[in-house]
Write a protein that holds these residues in place. Sequence first.
Motif, PDB file in Angstrom:
ATOM      1  N   MET A 251     -11.814 -19.021  15.471  1.00  0.00           N
ATOM      2  CA  MET A 251     -11.425 -18.059  15.544  1.00  0.00           C
ATOM      3  C   MET A 251     -12.340 -17.970  14.132  1.00  0.00           C
ATOM      4  N   ASP A 252     -13.157 -16.665  14.706  1.00  0.00           N
ATOM      5  CA  ASP A 252     -14.013 -16.744  13.649  1.00  0.00           C
ATOM      6  C   ASP A 252     -13.534 -16.020  12.678  1.00  0.00           C
ATOM      7  N   PRO A 253     -14.034 -15.671  11.240  1.00  0.00           N
ATOM      8  CA  PRO A 253     -13.765 -15.294  10.001  1.00  0.00           C
ATOM      9  C   PRO A 253     -13.268 -14.527  10.068  1.00  0.00           C
ATOM     10  N   GLN A 254     -14.018 -13.216  10.334  1.00  0.00           N
ATOM     11  CA  GLN A 254     -13.726 -11.340  10.840  1.00  0.00           C
ATOM     12  C   GLN A 254     -11.389 -10.906  11.092  1.00  0.00           C
ATOM     13  N   ARG A 255     -12.178 -11.847  12.782  1.00  0.00           N
ATOM     14  CA  ARG A 255     -10.751 -12.294  13.268  1.00  0.00           C
ATOM     15  C   ARG A 255      -9.609 -12.643  12.144  1.00  0.00           C
ATOM     16  N   LEU A 256     -10.126 -13.723  11.539  1.00  0.00           N
ATOM     17  CA  LEU A 256      -8.641 -14.794  10.641  1.00  0.00           C
ATOM     18  C   LEU A 256      -8.423 -13.452   9.600  1.00  0.00           C
ATOM     19  N   LEU A 257      -9.881 -12.618   8.825  1.00  0.00           N
ATOM     20  CA  LEU A 257      -8.774 -12.041   7.683  1.00  0.00           C
ATOM     21  C   LEU A 257      -8.084 -10.609   8.439  1.00  0.00           C
ATOM     22  N   ALA A 258      -8.213 -10.352   9.441  1.00  0.00           N
ATOM     23  CA  ALA A 258      -7.511  -9.038  10.581  1.00  0.00           C
ATOM     24  C   ALA A 258      -6.594  -9.623  10.387  1.00  0.00           C
ATOM     25  N   SER A 259      -6.245 -10.704  11.319  1.00  0.00           N
ATOM     26  CA  SER A 259      -4.587 -11.121  11.349  1.00  0.00           C
ATOM     27  C   SER A 259      -3.935 -10.848   9.957  1.00  0.00           C
ATOM     28  N   LEU A 260      -4.884 -11.874   9.046  1.00  0.00           N
ATOM     29  CA  LEU A 260      -4.179 -12.078   7.743  1.00  0.00           C
ATOM     30  C   LEU A 260      -3.642 -10.893   7.071  1.00  0.00           C
ATOM     31  N   TYR A 261      -4.878 -10.029   7.574  1.00  0.00           N
ATOM     32  CA  TYR A 261      -4.189  -8.518   6.538  1.00  0.00           C
ATOM     33  C   TYR A 261      -3.322  -7.878   7.554  1.00  0.00           C
ATOM     34  N   HIS A 262      -3.269  -8.127   9.174  1.00  0.00           N
ATOM     35  CA  HIS A 262      -2.722  -7.059   9.505  1.00  0.00           C
ATOM     36  C   HIS A 262      -0.798  -7.274   9.728  1.00  0.00           C
ATOM     37  N   ASP A 263      -1.047  -9.034   9.037  1.00  0.00           N
ATOM     38  CA  ASP A 263       0.372 -10.139   8.955  1.00  0.00           C
ATOM     39  C   ASP A 263       0.879  -9.356   7.787  1.00  0.00           C
ATOM     40  N   ASN A 264       0.104  -9.304   7.079  1.00  0.00           N
ATOM     41  CA  ASN A 264       0.586  -9.987   5.943  1.00  0.00           C
ATOM     42  C   ASN A 264       0.407  -8.072   4.787  1.00  0.00           C
ATOM     43  N   HIS A 265      -0.245  -7.391   4.870  1.00  0.00           N
ATOM     44  CA  HIS A 265      -0.266  -6.674   3.843  1.00  0.00           C
ATOM     45  C   HIS A 265       0.117  -5.262   3.655  1.00  0.00           C
ATOM     46  N   ALA A 266       1.650  -5.183   4.045  1.00  0.00           N
ATOM     47  CA  ALA A 266       3.058  -4.649   3.443  1.00  0.00           C
ATOM     48  C   ALA A 266       4.064  -5.337   2.940  1.00  0.00           C
ATOM     49  N   TRP A 267       3.803  -6.695   3.430  1.00  0.00           N
ATOM     50  CA  TRP A 267       4.719  -7.404   2.524  1.00  0.00           C
ATOM     51  C   TRP A 267       3.737  -7.650   1.211  1.00  0.00           C
ATOM     52  N   LEU A 268       3.146  -7.453   0.835  1.00  0.00           N
ATOM     53  CA  LEU A 268       1.942  -8.121   0.030  1.00  0.00           C
ATOM     54  C   LEU A 268       2.082  -7.478  -0.900  1.00  0.00           C
ATOM     55  N   ARG A 269       1.277  -5.554  -0.324  1.00  0.00           N
ATOM     56  CA  ARG A 269       2.214  -4.304  -1.358  1.00  0.00           C
ATOM     57  C   ARG A 269       3.252  -4.070  -2.334  1.00  0.00           C
ATOM     58  N   GLY A 270       4.279  -4.923  -0.668  1.00  0.00           N
ATOM     59  CA  GLY A 270       6.120  -4.356  -1.533  1.00  0.00           C
ATOM     60  C   GLY A 270       5.894  -5.315  -2.871  1.00  0.00           C
ATOM     61  N   TRP A 271       5.843  -6.389  -2.488  1.00  0.00           N
ATOM     62  CA  TRP A 271       5.811  -7.559  -4.132  1.00  0.00           C
ATOM     63  C   TRP A 271       4.860  -6.871  -4.786  1.00  0.00           C
ATOM     64  N   LEU A 272       3.618  -6.533  -4.748  1.00  0.00           N
ATOM     65  CA  LEU A 272       3.371  -6.237  -5.863  1.00  0.00           C
ATOM     66  C   LEU A 272       3.924  -4.750  -6.261  1.00  0.00           C
ATOM     67  N   SER A 273       4.477  -3.913  -5.584  1.00  0.00           N
ATOM     68  CA  SER A 273       5.144  -2.948  -5.916  1.00  0.00           C
ATOM     69  C   SER A 273       5.459  -3.220  -7.185  1.00  0.00           C
ATOM     70  N   ARG A 274       6.652  -4.456  -6.586  1.00  0.00           N
ATOM     71  CA  ARG A 274       8.208  -4.638  -7.606  1.00  0.00           C
ATOM     72  C   ARG A 274       7.614  -5.252  -9.256  1.00  0.00           C
ATOM     73  N   GLN A 275       6.539  -5.671  -9.149  1.00  0.00           N
ATOM     74  CA  GLN A 275       5.661  -6.599 -10.145  1.00  0.00           C
ATOM     75  C   GLN A 275       5.269  -5.696 -11.034  1.00  0.00           C
ATOM     76  N   VAL A 276       4.539  -4.283 -10.035  1.00  0.00           N
ATOM     77  CA  VAL A 276       4.443  -3.551 -11.791  1.00  0.00           C
ATOM     78  C   VAL A 276       4.236  -2.017 -11.242  1.00  0.00           C
ATOM     79  N   ARG A 277       5.054  -1.852 -10.381  1.00  0.00           N
ATOM     80  CA  ARG A 277       5.917  -0.604 -10.353  1.00  0.00           C
ATOM     81  C   ARG A 277       4.845   0.995 -10.152  1.00  0.00           C
ATOM     82  N   CYS A 278       3.983   0.351  -9.629  1.00  0.00           N
ATOM     83  CA  CYS A 278       3.153   1.618  -9.797  1.00  0.00           C
ATOM     84  C   CYS A 278       2.132   1.487  -7.995  1.00  0.00           C
ATOM     85  N   PRO A 279       2.560   2.178  -7.599  1.00  0.00           N
ATOM     86  CA  PRO A 279       1.810   1.811  -6.004  1.00  0.00           C
ATOM     87  C   PRO A 279       0.843   2.013  -5.683  1.00  0.00           C
ATOM     88  N   GLN A 280      -0.218   2.959  -6.471  1.00  0.00           N
ATOM     89  CA  GLN A 280      -1.873   2.759  -6.812  1.00  0.00           C
ATOM     90  C   GLN A 280      -1.859   1.073  -7.309  1.00  0.00           C
TER      91      GLN A 280
END
Length: 166
Positions: free
Chosen positions: A1-30
């Motif tokens: 699979m080409d790198p752009q598709r891998l990144l898109a898949s990684l982003y799509h599958d994990n962005h919401a989870w990572l952002r939520g995890w980071l929000s709990r760590q820093v307590r600042c959505p921005q």
Amino acid sequence: MDPQRLLASLYHDNHAWLRGWLSRQVRCPQDAADLAQDTFLRAWDARQLERIQEPRAYLSTVARRLLCSLWRRRKLEQAYLDQLAELPLAYAPSAEDIALVREAIEAIDCLLEGLPSRVKRAFLLNRLEGMPQQAIAEQLGVSLATVERDLRRAFVHCLSQTAESP
């Protein structure tokens, strides 16, 4: 699979989870949003997308490192601002001077990244605060030889970092 598709898949599958995890760590959505984006940029820059076996473990490790850098940078900025607050108003620096100092602090922080904290501290005490090596040894509770070795290590590290820069 080409790198752009891998990144898109990684982003799509994990962005919401990572952002939520980071929000709990820093307590600042921005900050969480910025750190999440930086995490995916680091993943892209690492050019190891096809080798990632556990995406969330990989992303949380990268994000944790970015989080540590953010906290370290903010601690340095706060120490600088605390020192500024102690100056009489006649000596208060301009907004431009403050921005330049912040850039310098970030550059120094990036330059020293990867060094153990004692080595960084010895280097900063020597170069920024002008402390002699014996005083650094006493403050850190180590021998003079250890301070000399730490300073040498920090200088070599800085030289290697600047040699790698374009």
